[in-house]
Design a protein around this motif. Sequence first.
Motif, mmCIF file in Angstrom:
data_model
loop_
_atom_site.group_PDB
_atom_site.id
_atom_site.type_symbol
_atom_site.label_atom_id
_atom_site.label_comp_id
_atom_site.label_asym_id
_atom_site.label_seq_id
_atom_site.Cartn_x
_atom_site.Cartn_y
_atom_site.Cartn_z
ATOM 1 N N UNK A 83 0.817 -1.221 0.000
ATOM 2 C CA UNK A 83 0.000 0.000 0.000
ATOM 3 C C UNK A 83 0.846 1.265 0.000
ATOM 4 N N UNK A 84 1.942 1.277 0.769
ATOM 5 C CA UNK A 84 2.773 2.473 0.826
ATOM 6 C C UNK A 84 3.475 2.732 -0.501
ATOM 7 N N UNK A 85 3.981 1.676 -1.135
ATOM 8 C CA UNK A 85 4.627 1.841 -2.430
ATOM 9 C C UNK A 85 3.616 2.303 -3.477
ATOM 10 N N UNK A 86 2.409 1.755 -3.430
ATOM 11 C CA UNK A 86 1.365 2.166 -4.371
ATOM 12 C C UNK A 86 1.003 3.639 -4.177
ATOM 13 N N UNK A 87 0.908 4.082 -2.926
ATOM 14 C CA UNK A 87 0.570 5.486 -2.675
ATOM 15 C C UNK A 87 1.696 6.400 -3.168
ATOM 16 N N UNK A 88 2.938 5.996 -2.957
ATOM 17 C CA UNK A 88 4.054 6.816 -3.417
ATOM 18 C C UNK A 88 4.083 6.944 -4.930
ATOM 19 N N UNK A 89 3.864 5.849 -5.647
ATOM 20 C CA UNK A 89 3.825 5.893 -7.108
ATOM 21 C C UNK A 89 2.596 6.647 -7.603
ATOM 22 N N UNK A 90 1.481 6.501 -6.895
ATOM 23 C CA UNK A 90 0.255 7.200 -7.261
ATOM 24 C C UNK A 90 0.474 8.708 -7.276
ATOM 25 N N UNK A 91 1.267 9.213 -6.330
ATOM 26 C CA UNK A 91 1.482 10.655 -6.247
ATOM 27 C C UNK A 91 2.192 11.197 -7.478
ATOM 28 N N UNK A 92 3.023 10.376 -8.124
ATOM 29 C CA UNK A 92 3.632 10.810 -9.380
ATOM 30 C C UNK A 92 2.561 11.005 -10.444
ATOM 31 N N UNK A 93 1.630 10.077 -10.543
ATOM 32 C CA UNK A 93 0.563 10.183 -11.531
ATOM 33 C C UNK A 93 -0.339 11.388 -11.233
ATOM 34 N N UNK A 94 -0.577 11.658 -9.963
ATOM 35 C CA UNK A 94 -1.448 12.769 -9.585
ATOM 36 C C UNK A 94 -0.803 14.109 -9.920
ATOM 37 N N UNK A 95 0.479 14.268 -9.613
ATOM 38 C CA UNK A 95 1.116 15.559 -9.887
ATOM 39 C C UNK A 95 1.239 15.783 -11.389
ATOM 40 N N UNK A 96 1.452 14.723 -12.165
ATOM 41 C CA UNK A 96 1.453 14.863 -13.620
ATOM 42 C C UNK A 96 0.093 15.349 -14.116
ATOM 43 N N UNK A 97 -0.965 14.824 -13.540
ATOM 44 C CA UNK A 97 -2.305 15.230 -13.940
ATOM 45 C C UNK A 97 -2.605 16.667 -13.530
ATOM 46 N N UNK A 98 -2.241 17.052 -12.318
ATOM 47 C CA UNK A 98 -2.598 18.375 -11.809
ATOM 48 C C UNK A 98 -1.797 19.505 -12.438
ATOM 49 N N UNK A 99 -0.534 19.268 -12.744
ATOM 50 C CA UNK A 99 0.263 20.365 -13.311
ATOM 51 C C UNK A 99 -0.242 20.778 -14.687
ATOM 52 N N UNK A 100 -0.947 19.870 -15.388
ATOM 53 C CA UNK A 100 -1.485 20.227 -16.708
ATOM 54 C C UNK A 100 -2.488 21.368 -16.624
ATOM 55 N N UNK A 101 -3.032 21.634 -15.454
ATOM 56 C CA UNK A 101 -3.990 22.721 -15.279
ATOM 57 C C UNK A 101 -3.322 24.094 -15.182
#
Length: 415
Positions: free
Chosen positions: A26-44
Amino acid sequence: MTTGPSHQETRAARGPVRADERALTPDLARGLMLLLIVLSNTAYFLWDTDYSSAGEYPEPEWLADSVAQFLMIAVLDVRVYPLFAFLFGYGMVQLYHRQLRAGSDERAAQALLRRRSLWLVLFGFVHAALLLATEVLAAYGLISLVLGWLFLRRRTSTMLVWCAVGTGVLTIGFVMAAGTVVALATGTLTIPGEAELASTRAELAGAGEESWVAAVGIRLSSWALILALNSLAVVPPVAMLLGMWAAHRRILEEPHDHLRLLRRVAVLGIAIGLAGSLPSALQHVGLANIHPAAGLTGEMLFAMQWTTGLAGGMGYVALFGLITHALSARARSSAPVLAVSALGKRSLSGYLSHSVVMAPVLAAWGLGLGAVLTSASMAAFAMGLWLVTVVAALALERTGLRGPAEWLLRKLIYR
């Protein structure tokens, strides 16, 4: 005679999770998830650029921009937040079970989760007002309030039945949207005129507003709309409920006992997710021409993306579980794995720290760097920001400190 709730009913039986209780997956998944989230949010935050073509992305300036936009649409859009919702629901049940094992009764454990959800709604409001209109803490706080009330004490079979109902609704939506897209592409269905394009991502985020005060109003208006969509749409609640079910089964803590399930979900989920997103991605970069009525056709393509987002997000979760299981003992103790999992332990701080950096640096009311970046260079900025949070999390891990947001939230909910 009992005159009020007992001590066990009003207070948690124990405090937050200890380091020796955490599981890597779960911790590794959350850490990798944050990369996907910041990629998505910076596009705004690409606010001073050409949005004349259909879609939410600006005109690419060079080949790397087209590649970045293709990957964002095919892999990230409407796939990251179901992943976030799943892990949120998983964490809810982990917290609930820890309290029960420590001797708390169900009522007290549920009260603890309600406090957590309500504080996250407030965190989300402040986050949106100050920095990021597209934040999801408030939406997931609201969803978790409802799901916790309805399902936390129910049997796992009941959870699966309602997940199946939600998935059935999404399947029907996907079939209808796909059929309409095919009809448009073959010319058997035509649409008079062209639909008006929706606001661009940068307009939703208020990134181009030079006044921070004026941007607050824009952000909160967009946030209220996104909050309603996330709370009422089918995908986030079903993803969160699936996370609750999976936590009861300890699928991420014990992936070795669920390899067959994880493999099937990874293959089918990612395949279905790509089937729903590739038409939009190919249309966007000019490799497919669905129909001249780009405005309405874009809505149909988005419907395909949205209805398959749940499958794609669940496929990513399963893939993370398989990757963690495949890691050798040496790899598990390596610096990169320890660093990313350290960020996963501090996922709330990592998520908020993205906004603390990117909003003042990229928005027009701050340094305005979003005006000079393109889709590709913005993606590089996002990855660099994520790496900074990984290094910071590892430093906190080595000193035995929690993330500041985790520290504050736990002070508030554990009293």
